[in-house]
Motif scaffolding. Structure first.
Motif, PDB file in Angstrom:
ATOM      1  N   THR A  87       0.835  -1.207   0.000  1.00  0.00           N
ATOM      2  CA  THR A  87       0.000   0.000   0.000  1.00  0.00           C
ATOM      3  C   THR A  87       0.867   1.253   0.000  1.00  0.00           C
ATOM      4  N   THR A  88       2.020   1.193   0.681  1.00  0.00           N
ATOM      5  CA  THR A  88       2.917   2.362   0.687  1.00  0.00           C
ATOM      6  C   THR A  88       3.440   2.627  -0.717  1.00  0.00           C
ATOM      7  N   LYS A  89       3.770   1.554  -1.456  1.00  0.00           N
ATOM      8  CA  LYS A  89       4.255   1.754  -2.824  1.00  0.00           C
ATOM      9  C   LYS A  89       3.141   2.310  -3.715  1.00  0.00           C
ATOM     10  N   ALA A  90       1.920   1.779  -3.527  1.00  0.00           N
ATOM     11  CA  ALA A  90       0.790   2.302  -4.318  1.00  0.00           C
ATOM     12  C   ALA A  90       0.588   3.789  -4.019  1.00  0.00           C
ATOM     13  N   ALA A  91       0.716   4.159  -2.736  1.00  0.00           N
ATOM     14  CA  ALA A  91       0.554   5.577  -2.372  1.00  0.00           C
ATOM     15  C   ALA A  91       1.659   6.415  -3.009  1.00  0.00           C
ATOM     16  N   GLY A  92       2.886   5.877  -3.025  1.00  0.00           N
ATOM     17  CA  GLY A  92       4.007   6.593  -3.653  1.00  0.00           C
ATOM     18  C   GLY A  92       3.791   6.736  -5.153  1.00  0.00           C
ATOM     19  N   ASP A  93       3.269   5.684  -5.779  1.00  0.00           N
ATOM     20  CA  ASP A  93       2.955   5.762  -7.219  1.00  0.00           C
ATOM     21  C   ASP A  93       1.933   6.891  -7.461  1.00  0.00           C
ATOM     22  N   ALA A  94       0.888   6.894  -6.638  1.00  0.00           N
ATOM     23  CA  ALA A  94      -0.177   7.892  -6.813  1.00  0.00           C
ATOM     24  C   ALA A  94       0.377   9.297  -6.661  1.00  0.00           C
ATOM     25  N   LYS A  95       1.204   9.471  -5.653  1.00  0.00           N
ATOM     26  CA  LYS A  95       1.796  10.796  -5.390  1.00  0.00           C
ATOM     27  C   LYS A  95       2.701  11.211  -6.562  1.00  0.00           C
ATOM     28  N   ALA A  96       3.509  10.258  -7.063  1.00  0.00           N
ATOM     29  CA  ALA A  96       4.411  10.570  -8.180  1.00  0.00           C
ATOM     30  C   ALA A  96       3.615  10.920  -9.437  1.00  0.00           C
ATOM     31  N   PHE A  97       2.478  10.238  -9.640  1.00  0.00           N
ATOM     32  CA  PHE A  97       1.642  10.499 -10.813  1.00  0.00           C
ATOM     33  C   PHE A  97       1.087  11.932 -10.755  1.00  0.00           C
ATOM     34  N   VAL A  98       0.574  12.307  -9.594  1.00  0.00           N
ATOM     35  CA  VAL A  98      -0.027  13.647  -9.450  1.00  0.00           C
ATOM     36  C   VAL A  98       1.059  14.713  -9.575  1.00  0.00           C
ATOM     37  N   THR A  99       2.218  14.457  -8.995  1.00  0.00           N
ATOM     38  CA  THR A  99       3.321  15.428  -9.085  1.00  0.00           C
ATOM     39  C   THR A  99       3.748  15.599 -10.542  1.00  0.00           C
ATOM     40  N   ALA A 100       3.814  14.493 -11.281  1.00  0.00           N
ATOM     41  CA  ALA A 100       4.221  14.573 -12.696  1.00  0.00           C
ATOM     42  C   ALA A 100       3.219  15.414 -13.489  1.00  0.00           C
ATOM     43  N   LEU A 101       1.924  15.263 -13.191  1.00  0.00           N
ATOM     44  CA  LEU A 101       0.926  16.074 -13.903  1.00  0.00           C
ATOM     45  C   LEU A 101       1.037  17.550 -13.522  1.00  0.00           C
ATOM     46  N   GLN A 102       1.443  17.787 -12.261  1.00  0.00           N
ATOM     47  CA  GLN A 102       1.604  19.181 -11.838  1.00  0.00           C
ATOM     48  C   GLN A 102       2.800  19.834 -12.522  1.00  0.00           C
ATOM     49  N   ASN A 103       3.864  19.042 -12.744  1.00  0.00           N
ATOM     50  CA  ASN A 103       5.114  19.612 -13.263  1.00  0.00           C
ATOM     51  C   ASN A 103       5.173  19.706 -14.778  1.00  0.00           C
ATOM     52  N   HIS A 104       4.304  18.958 -15.464  1.00  0.00           N
ATOM     53  CA  HIS A 104       4.368  18.935 -16.939  1.00  0.00           C
ATOM     54  C   HIS A 104       2.965  19.047 -17.512  1.00  0.00           C
ATOM     55  N   ASN A 105       2.764  19.993 -18.416  1.00  0.00           N
ATOM     56  CA  ASN A 105       1.469  20.075 -19.108  1.00  0.00           C
ATOM     57  C   ASN A 105       1.399  19.071 -20.244  1.00  0.00           C
ATOM     58  N   ASP A 106       2.559  18.744 -20.796  1.00  0.00           N
ATOM     59  CA  ASP A 106       2.583  17.813 -21.920  1.00  0.00           C
ATOM     60  C   ASP A 106       2.403  16.373 -21.410  1.00  0.00           C
ATOM     61  N   LEU A 107       1.441  15.680 -21.996  1.00  0.00           N
ATOM     62  CA  LEU A 107       1.091  14.332 -21.533  1.00  0.00           C
ATOM     63  C   LEU A 107       2.294  13.391 -21.537  1.00  0.00           C
ATOM     64  N   GLN A 108       3.041  13.352 -22.645  1.00  0.00           N
ATOM     65  CA  GLN A 108       4.144  12.395 -22.742  1.00  0.00           C
ATOM     66  C   GLN A 108       5.241  12.713 -21.742  1.00  0.00           C
ATOM     67  N   GLN A 109       5.499  14.014 -21.550  1.00  0.00           N
ATOM     68  CA  GLN A 109       6.531  14.384 -20.569  1.00  0.00           C
ATOM     69  C   GLN A 109       6.087  14.004 -19.158  1.00  0.00           C
ATOM     70  N   ALA A 110       4.820  14.242 -18.871  1.00  0.00           N
ATOM     71  CA  ALA A 110       4.307  13.931 -17.525  1.00  0.00           C
ATOM     72  C   ALA A 110       4.404  12.428 -17.260  1.00  0.00           C
ATOM     73  N   LEU A 111       3.900  11.640 -18.215  1.00  0.00           N
ATOM     74  CA  LEU A 111       3.911  10.188 -17.987  1.00  0.00           C
ATOM     75  C   LEU A 111       5.327   9.620 -18.009  1.00  0.00           C
ATOM     76  N   GLY A 112       6.195  10.232 -18.812  1.00  0.00           N
ATOM     77  CA  GLY A 112       7.602   9.793 -18.839  1.00  0.00           C
ATOM     78  C   GLY A 112       8.258  10.010 -17.476  1.00  0.00           C
TER      79      GLY A 112
END
Ligand SMILES: Cc1cc2nc3c(=O)[nH]c(=O)nc-3n(C[C@H](O)[C@H](O)[C@H](O)COP(=O)(O)OP(=O)(O)OC[C@H]3O[C@@H](n4cnc5c(N)ncnc54)[C@H](O)[C@@H]3O)c2cc1C
Length: 414
Positions: free
Chosen positions: A328-353
């Motif tokens: 569950t801690t790893k899932a929470a870290g994944d979720a946090k990293a996903f949201v942070t990536a969307l915050q830092n990049h407007n471009d979809l490919q850059q965010a998901l990369g």
């Protein structure tokens, strides 16, 4: 071709409404994204699950996800002990941690999510995407379009197959017997010598551990809590495991058998083995547990976490053996990293990369380390298609130091 994400016009579909999906959806909602969760179960999952460890990193993400962190989050334990088969203490270690029930976290995360965002009875059956959007088709015949699909659909993820067609679950060669017992049913001996601790015992090539968790209605009041245990036992794939996974009609369930289908004689044999192998305090816990169940232990690693408008997270991406207590801690870290990536990049490919780079590395570290911790229980050569990874029986000191404890270096590399 670039695709720009925007909080005003982009929509995010989260598939899988367990802890990983719920943490992600809550974080995304709080960051201003338009999010909907689609869960295949027809009714709330609250009555399911057993116990889990709340690592400090999980606590921090839960708070960000809108969960009120107070004394009801779990049971605080200060000390670890190991018991020998005769019930005497082999050692102790001060190690404060919070232990909770899966249902407590599920309940709190469901409460935190705004109304109308969580959709039950929505089994994803097909995913199609083009340059602009992803289309999700469900078992009930409905379809939804979204700018982004975040799949938190667990260990048997169907979305993972789209991204990693060759990734397969590897059976580790042993199973985890699990269960929870009401505090009020326990003898004075079990209540005083085991209940207040995270307890371990180490029969040859086996391991049992247990800890107190919240009880019915998430109560953490003394007398109303439960004791949760996990007992790892070797089970060669083609003989013992196959038998364990076969129900009383003769049907075998290779992906895991539902607890009510486990044959009564298997349950009875497990209770007898508890009396033969475990300290009396643990044997009593196993004996008093009404609903004993088991799960085969698996390893799973992926090479890709994203493709186009689709990303995977949590157990859909990596399954580490439970010895690091990091699911569950790893899932929470994944979720946090996903949201942070969307915050830092407007471009979809850059965010998901950016998301993929950070979480591939983390997932690999956790799965590799969990494999090492469990190696000594792989005593059969068929555990890993003929490869034997049999490790040394660990000492109580090593077990108390290493099990359920994340490595600080994992977080330094993020
Ligand atoms: C009911 C339940 C009880 C659990 N109990 C414990 C526990 O006691 N202790 C512990 O350490 N871990 C437990 N786990 C596992 C734990 O939740 C995970 O290891 C961790 O939290 C990461 O979770 P996840 O959300 O990535 O995946 P999971 O928790 O496995 O959740 C995946 C979710 O996706 C849903 N799903 C799967 N396929 C589809 C589909 N095609 N369409 C829509 N939805 C789909 C599933 O129904 C499930 O709710 C439990 C999981 C579940 C589902």
């Amino acid at each position: 071709m670039t695709f720009t994400l925007s909080r005003t016009s982009s929509t995010i579909a989260v598939v899988g409404g367990s802890l990983g999906g719920l943490i992600a959806a809550n974080l995304l909602c709080r960051a201003g994204w338009d999010v909907h969760v689609y869960e295949k179960a027809a009714s709330d999952l609250e009555s399911r699950g057993a116990g889990l460890v709340i690592q400090s990193e999980l606590l921090a993400v839960l708070a960000e996800a809108g969960v009120l962190i107070d004394e009801t989050i779990g049971v605080n334990i200060k000390e670890r002990i190991t018991l020998l088969q005769d019930g005497s203490k082999a050692g102790a270690l001060q190690y404060p941690q919070i232990y909770t029930a899966w249902s407590t976290l599920y309940h709190k995360l469901r409460q935190a999510l705004p109304a109308g965002r969580y959709h039950l009875n929505k089994e994803l059956t097909r995913v199609e995407q083009d340059q602009q959007a992803v289309t999700l088709s469900f078992e009930d015949g409905t379809e939804v379009q979204a700018s982004l699909l975040l799949a938190a659909d667990g260990v048997h993820s169907s979305v993972r197959h789209l991204l990693n067609p060759t990734a397969t679950l590897e059976y580790a060669g042993y199973v985890a017997w699990r269960g929870m017992v009401e505090e009020s049913l326990l003898s004075t001996r079990a209540l005083t010598e085991l209940f207040p601790y995270i307890g371990f015992s180490l029969p040859p090539h086996e391991q049992i551990l247990g800890y107190p968790v919240p009880g019915a209605d998430q109560s953490v009041c003394p007398g109303e809590r439960r004791y949760n245990f996990v007992w790892y036992r070797p089970a060669p794939k083609d003989t013992v495991l196959r038998d364990l996974l076969t129900d009383s009609t003769g049907k075998t369930w290779p992906e895991g058998i539902a607890p009510p289908l486990i044959r009564p004689e298997i349950i009875e044999q497990t209770r007898l083995a508890a009396h033969a192998l475990l300290p009396p305090q643990f044997a009593e816990i196993v004996d008093q547990t009404e609903h004993l169940f088991f799960q085969p232990v698996f390893d799973l690693s992926c090479d890709r976490l994203v493709s186009g408008h689709v990303a995977i997270m949590g157990d859909a991406a990596f399954v580490a053996r439970p010895h690091c207590a990091m699911g569950t801690t790893k899932a929470a870290g994944d979720a946090k990293a996903f949201v942070t990536a969307l915050q830092n990049h407007n471009d979809l490919q850059q965010a998901l990369g950016a998301y993929e780079r950070s979480r591939l590395r983390f997932g690999r570290m956790v799965t590799d380390y969990a494999r090492e911790l469990g190696a000594y229980m792989q005593v059969h050569s068929d555990a890993l298609d003929g490869r034997v990874m049999q490790g040394h029986q660990p000492t109580p000191e090593a077990i108390m130091r290493d099990i359920g404890v994340p490595l600080a270096s994992w977080y330094e590399t993020i």
